[in-house]
Design an enzyme around this catalytic site. Structure first.
Site, PDB file in Angstrom:
ATOM      1  N   HIS A 187       2.782  -0.184  -1.023  1.00  0.00           N
ATOM      2  CA  HIS A 187       3.312  -1.798  -1.482  1.00  0.00           C
ATOM      3  C   HIS A 187       2.542  -2.611  -1.969  1.00  0.00           C
ATOM      4  CE1 HIS A 187       6.732  -0.197   0.745  1.00  0.00           C
ATOM      5  NE2 HIS A 187       5.909   0.106   2.064  1.00  0.00           N
TER       6      HIS A 187
ATOM      7  N   ARG B  99      -0.724   5.083   4.411  1.00  0.00           N
ATOM      8  CA  ARG B  99       0.056   5.225   3.596  1.00  0.00           C
ATOM      9  C   ARG B  99       1.215   4.196   2.949  1.00  0.00           C
ATOM     10  NH1 ARG B  99       4.503   5.367   0.583  1.00  0.00           N
ATOM     11  NH2 ARG B  99       5.354   7.310  -0.035  1.00  0.00           N
TER      12      ARG B  99
END
Length: 135
Positions: free
Chosen positions: A98, A93
């Site tokens: 990012h 996740r």
């Protein structure tokens, strides 16, 4: 911890998990399917650890602040069975949030389809069972 608020959050999580499973049923013809599934996964994972946190707080366990500490406490409590895979899911996740790499996205999509979605669905069932037991 307010029981009604916990049930609200659980219902949000159940709906998100169901929508993730619906998305996983779509045949992959375009990258947008990968993107959509990954976005639903991110949202569902966020709800999952928050539901675990709220549940643990409801039972009196208040020293959970982060996803990692919540997963560890949920495992200790017996709310989840596979701490290692939950921590792996948390890492996936974080990766999806990012940076974006197409090969990495496809790898994580495969893990969502084969492992992560099952863990999320199992959590829904387990929290519902535990809530009924505690009532």
């Amino acid at each position: 911890m307010n029981k009604e608020r916990l049930y609200e959050k659980l219902n949000d999580f159940k709906r998100a998990s169901a929508r993730l499973n619906d998305a996983l049923g779509i045949q992959i013809d375009d990258d947008i399917v990968y993107d959509g599934v990954i976005q639903r996964f991110e949202f569902t994972f966020e709800l999952s650890w928050k539901v675990m946190k709220m549940f643990l707080e409801y039972t009196g366990i208040t020293d959970v602040k982060s996803p990692r500490s919540t997963i560890k406490e949920a495992f200790t409590y017996g709310l989840i069975e596979d701490e290692e895979h939950w921590l792996d899911m948390m890492i996936d996740r974080n990766k999806t949030s990012h940076l974006y790499d197409e090969d990495q996205a496809k790898l994580i999509y495969g893990k969502i389809k084969t492992h992560h979605s099952e863990l999320l669905s199992s959590l829904c069932e387990k929290v519902e069972e535990e809530m009924k037991r505690l009532d």
